[in-house]
Design an enzyme around this catalytic site. Structure first.
Site, PDB file in Angstrom:
ATOM      1  N   HIS A   1       1.022   2.419   4.263  1.00 58.05           N
ATOM      2  CA  HIS A   1      -0.034   3.421   4.356  1.00 58.05           C
ATOM      3  C   HIS A   1       0.032   4.118   5.720  1.00 58.05           C
ATOM      4  O   HIS A   1       0.516   3.544   6.694  1.00 58.05           O
ATOM      5  CB  HIS A   1      -1.390   2.726   4.174  1.00 58.05           C
ATOM      6  CG  HIS A   1      -2.551   3.640   3.965  1.00 58.05           C
ATOM      7  ND1 HIS A   1      -3.183   4.305   4.998  1.00 58.05           N
ATOM      8  CD2 HIS A   1      -3.217   3.994   2.836  1.00 58.05           C
ATOM      9  CE1 HIS A   1      -4.175   5.022   4.519  1.00 58.05           C
ATOM     10  NE2 HIS A   1      -4.225   4.863   3.208  1.00 58.05           N
TER      11      HIS A   1
ATOM     12  N   CYS B   1      -5.990   4.123  -4.239  1.00 57.28           N
ATOM     13  CA  CYS B   1      -6.041   2.719  -3.828  1.00 57.28           C
ATOM     14  C   CYS B   1      -7.241   1.942  -4.347  1.00 57.28           C
ATOM     15  O   CYS B   1      -7.072   0.896  -4.990  1.00 57.28           O
ATOM     16  CB  CYS B   1      -5.963   2.611  -2.308  1.00 57.28           C
ATOM     17  SG  CYS B   1      -7.153   3.629  -1.420  1.00 57.28           S
TER      18      CYS B   1
ATOM     19  N   ARG C   1      -7.201  -1.259  -6.855  1.00 55.83           N
ATOM     20  CA  ARG C   1      -7.573  -2.585  -6.372  1.00 55.83           C
ATOM     21  C   ARG C   1      -8.672  -3.191  -7.238  1.00 55.83           C
ATOM     22  O   ARG C   1      -8.670  -4.391  -7.519  1.00 55.83           O
ATOM     23  CB  ARG C   1      -7.998  -2.491  -4.910  1.00 55.83           C
ATOM     24  CG  ARG C   1      -6.840  -2.223  -3.984  1.00 55.83           C
ATOM     25  CD  ARG C   1      -7.240  -1.623  -2.642  1.00 55.83           C
ATOM     26  NE  ARG C   1      -6.075  -1.019  -2.040  1.00 55.83           N
ATOM     27  CZ  ARG C   1      -5.228  -1.669  -1.223  1.00 55.83           C
ATOM     28  NH1 ARG C   1      -5.475  -2.902  -0.875  1.00 55.83           N
ATOM     29  NH2 ARG C   1      -4.172  -1.055  -0.745  1.00 55.83           N
TER      30      ARG C   1
ATOM     31  N   LYS D   1       1.244   9.889  -4.854  1.00 57.41           N
ATOM     32  CA  LYS D   1      -0.133   9.406  -4.795  1.00 57.41           C
ATOM     33  C   LYS D   1      -1.128  10.546  -5.031  1.00 57.41           C
ATOM     34  O   LYS D   1      -0.867  11.689  -4.665  1.00 57.41           O
ATOM     35  CB  LYS D   1      -0.371   8.778  -3.421  1.00 57.41           C
ATOM     36  CG  LYS D   1      -1.778   8.272  -3.152  1.00 57.41           C
ATOM     37  CD  LYS D   1      -1.851   7.683  -1.749  1.00 57.41           C
ATOM     38  CE  LYS D   1      -3.257   7.249  -1.368  1.00 57.41           C
ATOM     39  NZ  LYS D   1      -3.315   6.642  -0.020  1.00 57.41           N
TER      40      LYS D   1
ATOM     41  N   ASP E   1      -0.268  -0.448  -4.960  1.00 57.94           N
ATOM     42  CA  ASP E   1      -1.511   0.096  -5.515  1.00 57.94           C
ATOM     43  C   ASP E   1      -1.331   1.487  -6.109  1.00 57.94           C
ATOM     44  O   ASP E   1      -2.089   1.897  -6.995  1.00 57.94           O
ATOM     45  CB  ASP E   1      -2.627   0.097  -4.463  1.00 57.94           C
ATOM     46  CG  ASP E   1      -2.312   0.947  -3.240  1.00 57.94           C
ATOM     47  OD1 ASP E   1      -1.146   1.364  -3.074  1.00 57.94           O
ATOM     48  OD2 ASP E   1      -3.230   1.176  -2.425  1.00 57.94           O
ATOM     49  N   ASN E   2      -0.348   2.246  -5.645  1.00 57.94           N
ATOM     50  CA  ASN E   2      -0.071   3.591  -6.173  1.00 57.94           C
ATOM     51  C   ASN E   2       1.232   4.075  -5.553  1.00 57.94           C
ATOM     52  O   ASN E   2       1.867   3.353  -4.778  1.00 57.94           O
ATOM     53  CB  ASN E   2      -1.215   4.565  -5.875  1.00 57.94           C
ATOM     54  CG  ASN E   2      -1.745   4.498  -4.462  1.00 57.94           C
ATOM     55  OD1 ASN E   2      -2.885   4.098  -4.241  1.00 57.94           O
ATOM     56  ND2 ASN E   2      -0.937   4.870  -3.484  1.00 57.94           N
TER      57      ASN E   2
ATOM     58  N   LYS F   1      -6.402  -5.394   3.477  1.00 63.32           N
ATOM     59  CA  LYS F   1      -7.285  -4.268   3.152  1.00 63.32           C
ATOM     60  C   LYS F   1      -8.142  -4.586   1.933  1.00 63.32           C
ATOM     61  O   LYS F   1      -7.645  -5.073   0.920  1.00 63.32           O
ATOM     62  CB  LYS F   1      -6.419  -3.029   2.912  1.00 63.32           C
ATOM     63  CG  LYS F   1      -7.179  -1.803   2.419  1.00 63.32           C
ATOM     64  CD  LYS F   1      -6.211  -0.640   2.320  1.00 63.32           C
ATOM     65  CE  LYS F   1      -6.734   0.470   1.421  1.00 63.32           C
ATOM     66  NZ  LYS F   1      -5.795   1.593   1.321  1.00 63.32           N
TER      67      LYS F   1
ATOM     68  N   HIS G   1     -11.578  -2.319   0.924  1.00 66.33           N
ATOM     69  CA  HIS G   1     -11.904  -0.963   0.465  1.00 66.33           C
ATOM     70  C   HIS G   1     -12.598  -0.962  -0.891  1.00 66.33           C
ATOM     71  O   HIS G   1     -12.357  -0.093  -1.739  1.00 66.33           O
ATOM     72  CB  HIS G   1     -10.628  -0.108   0.413  1.00 66.33           C
ATOM     73  CG  HIS G   1     -10.913   1.367   0.550  1.00 66.33           C
ATOM     74  ND1 HIS G   1     -10.079   2.338   0.016  1.00 66.33           N
ATOM     75  CD2 HIS G   1     -11.924   2.045   1.145  1.00 66.33           C
ATOM     76  CE1 HIS G   1     -10.557   3.541   0.287  1.00 66.33           C
ATOM     77  NE2 HIS G   1     -11.679   3.385   0.967  1.00 66.33           N
TER      78      HIS G   1
ATOM     79  N   ASP H   1       0.834  -1.203   0.000  1.00 70.38           N
ATOM     80  CA  ASP H   1       0.000   0.000   0.000  1.00 70.38           C
ATOM     81  C   ASP H   1       0.873   1.259   0.000  1.00 70.38           C
ATOM     82  O   ASP H   1       1.634   1.492   0.944  1.00 70.38           O
ATOM     83  CB  ASP H   1      -0.902  -0.017   1.242  1.00 70.38           C
ATOM     84  CG  ASP H   1      -2.140   0.837   1.098  1.00 70.38           C
ATOM     85  OD1 ASP H   1      -2.082   1.826   0.344  1.00 70.38           O
ATOM     86  OD2 ASP H   1      -3.157   0.532   1.732  1.00 70.38           O
ATOM     87  N   ASP H   2       0.792   2.047  -1.059  1.00 68.98           N
ATOM     88  CA  ASP H   2       1.484   3.344  -1.148  1.00 68.98           C
ATOM     89  C   ASP H   2       3.002   3.217  -1.255  1.00 68.98           C
ATOM     90  O   ASP H   2       3.738   4.066  -0.744  1.00 68.98           O
ATOM     91  CB  ASP H   2       1.142   4.234   0.054  1.00 68.98           C
ATOM     92  CG  ASP H   2      -0.318   4.623   0.110  1.00 68.98           C
ATOM     93  OD1 ASP H   2      -1.055   4.329  -0.845  1.00 68.98           O
ATOM     94  OD2 ASP H   2      -0.735   5.223   1.129  1.00 68.98           O
TER      95      ASP H   2
END
Length: 594
Positions: free
Chosen positions: A235, A82, A86, A396, A341-342, A144, A146, A44-45
């Site tokens: 994250h 995100c 996803r 991001k 994801d980014n 996660k 989301h 994540d991130d």
């Protein structure tokens, strides 16, 4: 020219020769005698260069070995946020067509509930779990989610047999509590039912422990599996046990400008930045490191130490999973996919208005001595995010390279070791690639068509690129947009950091986006803008309200949510006051009557 070539620079010979447990020294491309297991790892991130194999500072030996034993993609792009990423990762379908155009935290009222903006996976859009389940796979998920809250929108409603899912953009890593005022709690669900979480844990360990539990519910080799692990690292809140963070003491004391310069140098050495290509320095709005107080420099440097520690802690958990799969005798037949994801997260939640009160109410602080440990709300902020996005720009939320150019690693049967892929690849290509490697049957009639392409032909060396040079691939999230065609890219970054203007870049020679070519390539620029307009019409991009600003929208939406959380209590208080008033009037009348 886009091409495959052997990965020769940047990794030591020892790393290249270090085999994962149970993996033979040579693993030529071949069709596995049985359907491969698939482990899909989503960070994540994470920035392009965060993993050690991509030149990062963090110690990530397990992910690095996967890179050495498989393929590293250096031209892979995702979306800048995100949930859209996803949705595309798990379906191969553009985020608007999948129903997840953006994230709810930045959604303006004018887009709520509109087609593509329901922010959950739409009916008819099939996940990789649903497709593999139809092919006889066990499908497992931890981490996660989301991608929708309501009935049928959690992982168990989208093909996962077992799942432990965080239904939020993030949460604390040590306890089930929220990390921002948009949420009242940390909504964890197991198999669609609200989960009772341990009193204390660390998120990376928890995710891997639960996946190991799910794997062991069936004997090894009885059924192929898909294991999707969506880590909270890195994250906000950026948290890691001190034992990991302390490995990086002093590493970032020179500041963000120096780190950005160092990463650009390593990018050139590793071939991530072509010879002669430039990389931008720190943005003009960045704070001057030398002008910060000593206390601020120590705090900022420690935040990056924790960031690296969080990556290392996650990698250690990945290593435990790899070892467990090896102990089950299933490693030789397992495909690993690792990506982000980014790009890196620039936000500073700690110094937002009234955030100190919210932090106190939820047991958070931001103290140097305990930064990254339980109760600490840590972040890296826009300056470090700009530094670690090197050699790209921004981070991001934005479709500049720093926001969407991230690592991708594929390793396992069907993937030759020590391979480097410079061909263009996109987040929508991951699901088609997994389905191809698993020899999955065609999608059922009536399901939404996939936008991505399988990367297997590129991995096999049968073609130089999965995407023809004249194919236009677009993306859009909350006004930030880009379109790729061959080596060219047009990009638009919106306020508060961008200016909303379109620009044109030659990604083959200028991946740092330093020279806008729209002026000397007007015909190409115009035709690519027309391609983007056609993309918007095809996928259903909606206009933003006048003056839209994503950061302001986050604040508005969070305040509205807080009011919503408070209304039941306020209602009870008002009802109590009314009852007291009515009761007092009744008693007074009785006394008068008596």
């Amino acid at each position: 020219m886009m091409q495959l070539k052997r990965w020769a620079g940047g990794l030591t010979a020892g790393l290249l020769l270090t085999a994962l447990p149970g993996v033979p020294a040579a693993d030529p491309i071949a069709t596995s005698p049985k359907r491969p297991n698939v482990v899909l790892i989503l960070v994540d991130d994470s920035a392009l260069m965060d993993f050690g194999a991509f030149g990062g500072e963090a110690h990530t030996p397990n992910i690095d070995r996967l890179a050495a034993r498989g393929a590293m993609f250096t031209g892979y792009h995702t979306s800048p946020l995100c949930s859209p990423s996803r949705a595309m990762l798990l379906t191969g379908v553009d985020n608007h067509r999948a129903g997840v155009a953006t994230i709810e935290e930045v959604l303006p009222a004018s887009q709520k509930g509109k087609p593509g903006y329901g922010l959950h996976i739409e009916p008819g859009v099939l996940t990789v779990a649903e497709r593999l389940k139809q092919a006889g796979y066990r499908t497992l998920m931890a981490g996660k989610w989301h991608l929708g809250h309501d009935k049928g929108q959690l992982p168990n409603g989208h093909g996962f047999d077992r799942s432990l899912a965080l239904d939020a953009s993030g949460a604390d890593n040590y306890a089930a509590k929220p990390y921002m005022p948009y949420y009242a709690d940390a909504p964890w669900f197991e198999d669609g039912v609200r989960a009772r979480m341990p009193a204390s844990y660390y998120s990376s360990d928890l995710i891997v422990d639960r996946m190991i539990k799910y794997l062991d519910e069936k004997p090894a080799g009885t059924q192929p599996f898909l294991a999707y692990l969506a880590f909270q690292a890195v994250h906000i809140p950026v948290q890691a046990p001190r034992a990991f963070s302390d490995h990086y003491r002093g590493r970032f004391d020179a500041g963000w400008a120096e780190l950005r310069r160092q990463r650009a140098e390593r990018a050139r050495a590793l071939g991530l930045l072509p010879p002669g290509a430039e990389a931008l320095g720190m943005p003009q709005y960045a704070k001057a490191w030398a002008r910060l107080s000593e206390a601020d420099r120590r705090s900022y440097a420690r935040s990056m130490e924790v960031y690296s520690g969080m990556l290392e802690a996650m990698d250690a958990s990945v290593g435990r999973l790899i070892s467990h799969i090896a102990a089950r005798g299933e490693l030789d037949n397992t495909v690993f996919v690792v990506t982000s994801d980014n790009g890196p997260e620039p936000n500073d939640p700690v110094h937002a208005p009234a955030m100190d009160l919210w932090m106190a109410q939820h047991g958070y602080d931001h103290n140097l001595k305990t930064l990254g440990e339980p109760g600490s709300l840590n972040y890296i902020g826009p300056d470090w995010a700009a530094a670690i996005s090197s050699p790209g720009s921004l981070y991001k939320f934005y479709t500049a390279e720093g926001g969407i150019h991230v690592p991708l690693i594929l390793s396992g049967p069907g993937v030759a070791p020590a391979t480097r892929v410079s061909a263009a690849a996109f987040v929508t290509d991951v699901t088609p690639t997994i389905l191809d490697l698993a020899s999955a049957p065609p999608a059922p009639a009536g399901s939404v068509s996939v936008d991505g392409r399988s990367l297997r032909p590129v991995l096999a060396g049968g073609t130089a690129t999965a995407h023809p040079a004249d194919e236009a691939v677009g993306m859009e999230v909350s006004g930030n947009a880009a379109l790729f065609r061959g080596a060219w890219k047009i990009v638009r970054n919106m306020p508060p950091v961008g200016d909303g203007r379109w620009r044109l870049y030659d990604m083959a020679t200028d991946p740092g986006e330093t020279r806008d070519r729209s002026g000397d390539q007007p015909a190409l620029f115009k035709s690519m803008q027309a391609d983007y307009a056609a993309y918007e019409r095809r996928v259903g991009v909606l206009p933003l309200p006048a003056g839209y600003n994503s950061m302001k929208q986050v604040a508005v939406n969070a305040i509205q949510r807080q009011i919503g959380f408070a209304l039941p209590a306020l209602g009870a208080l008002v009802a109590g006051l009314i009852a007291l008033i009515v009761g007092g009037i009744w008693l007074r009348r009785r006394r008068r009557a008596a």
